[in-house]
Design an enzyme around this catalytic site. Structure first.
Site: not given
Length: 636
Positions: A311, A381, A446
């Protein structure tokens, strides 16, 4: 010894731009503090255009903030410097949303600052705290998840263990394995299985019945004997685990739990996928913790561990083709290429798994009937990658307001760069060599696609491929990655955003529905196989009550233990579409989990609530019975 203390007070407003946080840094040392800056990490972030009062300037990268006082600011011993920030990017809901860690930098030194919990106006605190009732047992048996059918008519008070004198070498080895599992989880309790006759024993007979499901089992109790019938190794191990739980409960609470003397248990899991996800990027957990978590999953008869290995905050898996990923990419703190995030601000915070450690962990999981699903989170990420290898970053400058949900600027790999796919081919080849599971999880969540719009390379790609928007760019990327995995004989798993932009052919693709409960149905209607893991119910980092003092996140609301337990994944699905619901999964996101005390408070008992949702048919579930067994669950 504490030399400085930081207090923080939250002043909410209807408009986030008017919301304010007030800070007070107190000098508890014996010397004045001069020529300093204050840095802190907080999930309740300042917005890019926030206004400062009584401070000169600030910079922010995701959750990291550095404040420069006005020239000449000095804090004498026992005195306090106050300042405020107006304009917040997030709403604070609980005490841990404020600064988690901080330091002052002065004269080339880094000095840790003690952070108190975020305070808020009294009206924001409902006073509600996590509530788990004492519960009520329907049967005096300690078993979790609860079996599909329990029909026990008599119980014994004079038994202490099970005798494994009969059976094949493999059956005895399986009993020894579950003995060792129980011993690791509960070292102070007696072992459930003995292999030579003694007193107070129930003798186990083994029978194999190929008509049973491979992960099902049947237990029959009569005349101080227990017959375990199974089809395959998984069902045998699950039956032995249930016997071990019965023995542990009877030892730990003989006034509540007993050994069966007459009757039967018939059992088979409801879903084939009973998973748990763990984020080790935000807060790293070493191999010892991972091995224990796998033991905890096996005790609850969960069979998939999704390992969130990468991440923004850290890359945790050794990749021999890119060794710097587990050096610079796995390290954050003062003087590092990545600034502190989410705690431990004053120190270098790091950690990664060697490939030898991964092999050991995979072997342990396999012995416990658990598949490990590795996750390499792309294209978003990816700050840890892009900071480590700047050549993979698109050099186009995106507006400052373009950033990920977590506040990182330009943190996505570029789908228009050949270097991106060369990198992923090498990474996924090594991942596939370490993890035998048929799926590799590629994230896909995301992505701040707005920053792609600033890239001339993306614009050329869209023109060349006839892609209408950045959602279709993401779908193009997913298709390329799927092709890489196919060459490695692996299937693609991802978060529900993989379906965006027209998605990819659903055949063989597995998606995790996380954003809201309706997404499970939406993805199934599109033809995807789905794992149900809505943040509102199955995210273990969500706070368990509305009170300000309750730890945890709040973006998905409150997930009480009872809400988590009673949630039904198949809600709204038609009878014909239920076959695409492959199972359920708990997700352990670790932004708030800076230590095991917070981890255990947030994860348990809800982890086993998800385990029971995955195993037990709704008609056999009972909240009060589950609550009565909570005190006997293992923890990390």
């Amino acid at each position: 010894m504490t030399k400085f203390v930081l207090d923080c007070f939250y002043r909410p407003a209807k408009d986030l731009a008017a919301s304010r946080q007030e800070f007070a840094l107190t000098n508890t040392s014996s010397k004045p503090l001069r020529a300093f800056t204050l840095a802190y990490t907080a999930l309740n972030r300042a917005s890019a255009d926030a206004k400062l009062e009584n401070a000169e300037s600030f910079c922010r990268i995701a959750n990291f903030h550095e404040i420069t006082p006005k020239a000449g600011e000095t804090i004498a011993p026992g005195e306090t410097w106050t300042f405020s920030i107006t304009g917040l990017a997030n709403v604070a809901r609980h005490r841990l949303d404020g600064p988690k860690s901080a330091f002052v930098s002065t004269e080339g030194r880094i000095i840790e600052v003690l952070c108190n919990d975020l305070e808020a106006p009294q009206e924001l605190d409902s006073g509600e705290r996590r509530n788990i009732p004492v519960g009520e047992l329907s049967e005096p048996l300690h078993i979790v998840p609860w079996p599909q059918r329990v029909a026990v008519s008599d119980y014994a008070d004079d038994k202490a263990s099970f005798l494994v004198a009969c059976g094949s070498a493999l059956e005895k080895a399986a009993a020894a394995k579950i003995n060792a599992l129980s011993a690791r989880l509960f070292p102070g309790a007696p072992r459930p299985f003995r292999f030579t006759p003694s007193h107070q024993q129930i003798e186990i007979d083994f029978e194999q019945d190929k008509s049973l499901a491979v992960d099902g089992y049947r237990l029959a109790f009569a005349q101080s004997k227990a017959t375990l019938t199974y089809s395959g190794p998984a069902g045998r191990d699950y039956g032995l685990t249930v016997l071990a739980q019965i023995a542990y409960g009877a030892y730990q609470a003989p006034d509540r739990f007993r050994f069966p003397a007459k009757g039967s248990i018939e059992d088979v899991p409801r879903f084939s996928w009973r998973g748990t996800h763990l984020d080790v990027s935000r807060h790293f957990r070493g191999p010892k913790d991972i091995l224990r978590l796998l033991d905890i999953l096996a005790w609850g008869r969960m069979n998939v561990f999704q390992w969130h290995l990468t991440d923004d905050e850290g890359w945790r898996l050794e990749i021999k083709a890119y060794p710097e990923l587990t050096v610079g990419g796995a390290r954050r703190g003062p003087g590092c290429q990545q600034v502190p995030q989410l705690g431990f601000a004053s120190e270098v915070y790091e950690g990664a798994y060697s490939q030898d450690e991964v092999r050991e962990i995979v072997a342990h999981a396999t012995s416990l009937n658990i598949d490990i699903l590795p996750e390499i989170d792309v294209p978003g990420h990816s700050t840890a990658v892009l900071k480590t290898y700047p050549r993979f970053a698109d050099q186009a400058e995106a507006p400052e307001s373009y950033h990920s949900v977590q506040g990182y600027p330009n943190n996505a790999l570029n789908p228009a760069m050949d270097e991106t796919y060369e990198f992923l081919e090498k990474v996924f080849a090594e991942v596939a060599s370490l993890f035998p599971f048929e799926f590799i999880h590629i994230g896909g969540d995301e992505v701040d696609v707005r920053s792609w719009l600033e890239s001339p390379k993306i614009q050329r790609l869209m023109e060349d491929k006839g892609l209408a928007d950045t959602m279709e760019v993401q779908a193009y990327f997913m298709g390329r990655v799927r092709g890489i995995l196919k060459k490695l004989d692996r299937k693609l798993a991802g978060w529900d955003e993989v379906s965006h932009g027209g998605g990819i052919d659903p055949d063989g693709v597995l998606l995790m529905a996380w954003q809201k409960q309706e997404v499970t149905k939406d993805l199934i209607d599109q033809g995807y196989d789905v794992i149900c893991t809505p943040g509102q119910h199955y995210y273990m980092d969500m706070a368990q009550a509305s009170g300000w003092q309750e730890p945890g996140a709040g973006w998905a609301g409150v997930s009480t233990p009872q809400d988590c337990y009673t949630y039904e994944a198949s809600t709204g699905l038609s009878a014909g579409s239920e076959k695409r619901l492959k199972g359920v999964q708990a997700c352990i996101w670790c932004e708030h989990m800076t230590d095991n005390v917070i981890f255990n408070h947030l994860v348990f008992p809800r982890l086993y609530a998800v385990a029971e949702a995955g195993w037990t048919e709704p008609s056999s579930k009972a909240w009060q019975r589950f609550a009565a067994q909570v005190p006997f669950f293992p923890e990390l």
